[in-house]
Design a protein around this motif. Structure first.
Motif, PDB file in Angstrom:
ATOM      1  N   THR A   1       0.845  -1.185   0.000  1.00  0.00           N
ATOM      2  CA  THR A   1       0.000   0.000   0.000  1.00  0.00           C
ATOM      3  C   THR A   1       0.888   1.245   0.000  1.00  0.00           C
ATOM      4  N   LEU A   2       0.278   2.411  -0.125  1.00  0.00           N
ATOM      5  CA  LEU A   2       1.045   3.657  -0.038  1.00  0.00           C
ATOM      6  C   LEU A   2       1.691   3.781   1.333  1.00  0.00           C
ATOM      7  N   ASP A   3       0.968   3.391   2.376  1.00  0.00           N
ATOM      8  CA  ASP A   3       1.541   3.443   3.732  1.00  0.00           C
ATOM      9  C   ASP A   3       2.736   2.507   3.852  1.00  0.00           C
ATOM     10  N   ASP A   4       2.629   1.315   3.271  1.00  0.00           N
ATOM     11  CA  ASP A   4       3.757   0.377   3.291  1.00  0.00           C
ATOM     12  C   ASP A   4       4.967   0.977   2.573  1.00  0.00           C
ATOM     13  N   THR A   5       4.712   1.548   1.398  1.00  0.00           N
ATOM     14  CA  THR A   5       5.800   2.134   0.618  1.00  0.00           C
ATOM     15  C   THR A   5       6.473   3.260   1.378  1.00  0.00           C
ATOM     16  N   THR A   6       5.659   4.127   1.981  1.00  0.00           N
ATOM     17  CA  THR A   6       6.204   5.229   2.773  1.00  0.00           C
ATOM     18  C   THR A   6       7.022   4.703   3.949  1.00  0.00           C
ATOM     19  N   GLY A   7       6.465   3.739   4.658  1.00  0.00           N
ATOM     20  CA  GLY A   7       7.157   3.170   5.812  1.00  0.00           C
ATOM     21  C   GLY A   7       8.454   2.503   5.428  1.00  0.00           C
ATOM     22  N   TYR A   8       8.433   1.784   4.304  1.00  0.00           N
ATOM     23  CA  TYR A   8       9.649   1.116   3.855  1.00  0.00           C
ATOM     24  C   TYR A   8      10.755   2.119   3.547  1.00  0.00           C
ATOM     25  N   LEU A   9      10.423   3.165   2.786  1.00  0.00           N
ATOM     26  CA  LEU A   9      11.431   4.161   2.411  1.00  0.00           C
ATOM     27  C   LEU A   9      12.024   4.829   3.649  1.00  0.00           C
ATOM     28  N   GLN A  10      11.164   5.223   4.562  1.00  0.00           N
ATOM     29  CA  GLN A  10      11.638   5.897   5.767  1.00  0.00           C
ATOM     30  C   GLN A  10      12.495   4.979   6.626  1.00  0.00           C
ATOM     31  N   ASN A  11      12.056   3.746   6.783  1.00  0.00           N
ATOM     32  CA  ASN A  11      12.791   2.798   7.617  1.00  0.00           C
ATOM     33  C   ASN A  11      14.143   2.441   7.005  1.00  0.00           C
ATOM     34  N   ALA A  12      14.163   2.201   5.694  1.00  0.00           N
ATOM     35  CA  ALA A  12      15.409   1.831   5.029  1.00  0.00           C
ATOM     36  C   ALA A  12      16.439   2.954   5.114  1.00  0.00           C
TER      37      ALA A  12
ATOM     38  N   ASP B   1       6.858  14.247   0.098  1.00  0.00           N
ATOM     39  CA  ASP B   1       5.592  13.507   0.026  1.00  0.00           C
ATOM     40  C   ASP B   1       5.159  13.246  -1.412  1.00  0.00           C
ATOM     41  N   GLU B   2       5.334  14.249  -2.281  1.00  0.00           N
ATOM     42  CA  GLU B   2       4.942  14.070  -3.687  1.00  0.00           C
ATOM     43  C   GLU B   2       5.808  13.018  -4.370  1.00  0.00           C
ATOM     44  N   ALA B   3       7.079  12.968  -3.994  1.00  0.00           N
ATOM     45  CA  ALA B   3       7.978  11.971  -4.583  1.00  0.00           C
ATOM     46  C   ALA B   3       7.556  10.569  -4.182  1.00  0.00           C
ATOM     47  N   ILE B   4       7.206  10.391  -2.924  1.00  0.00           N
ATOM     48  CA  ILE B   4       6.781   9.068  -2.455  1.00  0.00           C
ATOM     49  C   ILE B   4       5.504   8.641  -3.160  1.00  0.00           C
ATOM     50  N   LEU B   5       4.560   9.572  -3.289  1.00  0.00           N
ATOM     51  CA  LEU B   5       3.310   9.242  -3.968  1.00  0.00           C
ATOM     52  C   LEU B   5       3.565   8.857  -5.417  1.00  0.00           C
ATOM     53  N   ARG B   6       4.433   9.612  -6.097  1.00  0.00           N
ATOM     54  CA  ARG B   6       4.702   9.321  -7.504  1.00  0.00           C
ATOM     55  C   ARG B   6       5.438   7.992  -7.652  1.00  0.00           C
ATOM     56  N   LEU B   7       6.358   7.716  -6.745  1.00  0.00           N
ATOM     57  CA  LEU B   7       7.075   6.442  -6.776  1.00  0.00           C
ATOM     58  C   LEU B   7       6.106   5.285  -6.596  1.00  0.00           C
ATOM     59  N   PHE B   8       5.152   5.449  -5.689  1.00  0.00           N
ATOM     60  CA  PHE B   8       4.138   4.410  -5.464  1.00  0.00           C
ATOM     61  C   PHE B   8       3.282   4.212  -6.712  1.00  0.00           C
ATOM     62  N   GLU B   9       2.890   5.320  -7.352  1.00  0.00           N
ATOM     63  CA  GLU B   9       2.053   5.222  -8.548  1.00  0.00           C
ATOM     64  C   GLU B   9       2.797   4.538  -9.690  1.00  0.00           C
TER      65      GLU B   9
ATOM     66  N   ASP C   1      12.424  14.901  -5.357  1.00  0.00           N
ATOM     67  CA  ASP C   1      11.043  15.309  -5.593  1.00  0.00           C
ATOM     68  C   ASP C   1      10.420  14.416  -6.660  1.00  0.00           C
ATOM     69  N   ALA C   2       9.154  14.683  -6.990  1.00  0.00           N
ATOM     70  CA  ALA C   2       8.439  13.844  -7.947  1.00  0.00           C
ATOM     71  C   ALA C   2       9.103  13.866  -9.320  1.00  0.00           C
ATOM     72  N   GLY C   3       9.647  15.029  -9.711  1.00  0.00           N
ATOM     73  CA  GLY C   3      10.324  15.123 -10.999  1.00  0.00           C
ATOM     74  C   GLY C   3      11.549  14.228 -11.071  1.00  0.00           C
ATOM     75  N   THR C   4      12.286  14.156  -9.971  1.00  0.00           N
ATOM     76  CA  THR C   4      13.465  13.291  -9.932  1.00  0.00           C
ATOM     77  C   THR C   4      13.056  11.829 -10.044  1.00  0.00           C
ATOM     78  N   VAL C   5      11.970  11.458  -9.377  1.00  0.00           N
ATOM     79  CA  VAL C   5      11.472  10.079  -9.458  1.00  0.00           C
ATOM     80  C   VAL C   5      11.087   9.740 -10.894  1.00  0.00           C
ATOM     81  N   GLU C   6      10.405  10.666 -11.565  1.00  0.00           N
ATOM     82  CA  GLU C   6       9.994  10.413 -12.947  1.00  0.00           C
ATOM     83  C   GLU C   6      11.201  10.323 -13.871  1.00  0.00           C
ATOM     84  N   GLN C   7      12.206  11.171 -13.634  1.00  0.00           N
ATOM     85  CA  GLN C   7      13.435  11.099 -14.428  1.00  0.00           C
ATOM     86  C   GLN C   7      14.113   9.739 -14.261  1.00  0.00           C
TER      87      GLN C   7
ATOM     88  N   ALA D   1      -1.742   6.898 -14.307  1.00  0.00           N
ATOM     89  CA  ALA D   1      -1.833   8.237 -14.886  1.00  0.00           C
ATOM     90  C   ALA D   1      -1.519   9.272 -13.826  1.00  0.00           C
ATOM     91  N   GLY D   2      -0.820  10.315 -14.211  1.00  0.00           N
ATOM     92  CA  GLY D   2      -0.442  11.335 -13.238  1.00  0.00           C
ATOM     93  C   GLY D   2      -0.309  12.679 -13.890  1.00  0.00           C
TER      94      GLY D   2
END
Length: 271
Positions: free
Chosen positions: A190-201, A214-222, A251-257, A270-271
Motif C-alpha cells: 500500500t502507499l503506507d507500506d511504501t512510505t514506511g519502507y522508504l523511511q525505515n530503510a 511527500d509528492e515523490a513518495i506518492l509518484r514512486l508508489f504510482e 522530488d516527484a520530478g526526480t522520481v519520474e526522471q 496516470a499522473g
C-alpha cells in the motif's frame, strides 16, 4: 556512488533477500500468518501467489527463519533448473536428512521418508517451500506429487508451500492443484507500506532526515504500483539521479526522471 551526497552509511535499497531485514508490510504479515495457520492446522499443501517482484521469495525466507527458530525443519528450494536428483538432494539437505553424495534417487527417497517420520515422532514440523514451482518440468512435477504424499498419515506434520505467479498456476500438474488446501495471495504494498519502507530503510542506513518529499513518495508508489521489487529499484535510481543533480532532496520530478532511465517498465498510473 551517492552515499556521501546523502550522508548514508550504506546503500539502503537492495534487491537481495534478507529475511532478518524484510520490511513487515501488511501483505507480508498477512501471508506469513496464513502459512503459520496452514502448518498449525496440519494442512498438507498451500500455494503462495504473487506477481513477479511481489516478495514471494522474501516471504518464504522469512518463514524459513521463523520456523527454524521455533524448532521446525524448514527449507526453501528454488525450482529453477533442477534435475530429479538435485530436487531430492536439496530437500533432503534442507530438512537435515543427512544425504550422502553417493545416494541415488531411491536412497534419497528413503532418507526423506525416514526423516519425516522421525520429525513427527519428535513432535516437530517439517516444512518444504518450493519457490518458482512452475519451473518444474513434467518429470519433476510427478516427483513433487510424491513429495506432497511423503507422509499420508492423519497425524502427519509434513507441509508443503508452493510459490508461483497467479498467471502460471495452471502450469502445475492437476494432482498438485487438487492437493492444495489453502490459497495465499501476496498483494503489492500500500502507499503506507511504501512510505514506511522508504523511511525505515533510510533511517537504518544512517539518514536522520527525510530525502523523499511527500509528492515523490506518492509518484514512486504510482509508478511502481506498489510492487516491492520495483519500489526498491526505483528508489535506488532516484537517489542516484538526485545525487547526480546535486539536489537537497528527491522530488516527484526526480522520481519520474529515474523511472525513464531504467530498463524495466511496470504499469504506470496516470499522473
Amino acid at each position: 556512488m551517492y552515499l556521501q551526497h546523502w550522508r548514508l552509511d550504506y546503500s539502503p535499497f537492495r534487491t537481495t533477500i534478507d529475511a532478518e531485514r524484510a520490511y513487515p508490510s501488511e501483505a507480508l504479515r498477512e501471508s506469513t500468518a496464513r502459512i503459520e495457520y496452514l502448518i498449525a492446522e496440519r494442512r498438507r499443501v498451500g500455494v503462495l501467489l504473487g506477481e513477479r517482484g511481489a516478495g514471494k521469495s522474501v516471504a518464504l525466507a522469512v518463514m524459513q527463519r521463523r520456523l527454524q527458530q521455533s524448532g521446525a525443519a524448514a527449507c526453501v528450494v528454488d525450482a529453477f533448473g533442477l534435475s530429479r536428483r538435485e530436487l531430492l538432494w536439496q530437500v533432503a539437505e534442507g530438512i537435515q536428512a543427512e544425504p550422502d553424495p553417493t545416494d541415488d534417487e531411491g536412497r534419497l527417497w528413503r532418507r526423506l521418508s525416514d526423516r519425516a517420520q522421525h520429525l513427527k515422532w519428535q513432535g516437530r514440523d517439517a516444512v518444504l517451500m518450493v519457490d518458482d514451482v512452475e519451473q518444474l518440468g513434467a518429470d519433476l512435477m510427478r516427483q513433487l506429487v510424491r513429495l506432497l504424499r511423503i507422509d499420508p498419515a492423519p497425524d502427519s506434520r509434513w507441509t508443503v508451500i508452493l510459490a508461483t505467479d497467479p498467471a502460471r498456476l495452471s502450469y502445475l500438474d492437476d494432482a498438485v492443484l487438487h492437493a492444495i488446501d489453502l490459497r495465499i495471495d501476496l498483494y503489492p504494498w500500500t502507499l503506507d507500506d511504501t512510505t514506511g519502507y522508504l523511511q525505515n530503510a533510510l533511517f537504518e542506513a544512517g539518514r536522520l532526515t527525510p530525502i523523499f518529499d511527500d509528492e515523490a513518495i506518492l509518484r514512486l508508489f504510482e509508478l511502481t504500483t506498489g510492487v516491492p521489487r520495483h519500489v526498491v529499484r526505483l528508489a535506488d535510481f532516484a537517489l542516484l539521479a538526485g545525487a547526480g543533480a546535486g539536489a537537497d532532496s528527491v522530488d516527484a520530478g526526480t522520481v519520474e526522471q529515474a523511472f525513464e532511465e531504467i530498463s524495466w517498465s511496470p504499469p504506470v498510473a496516470a499522473g
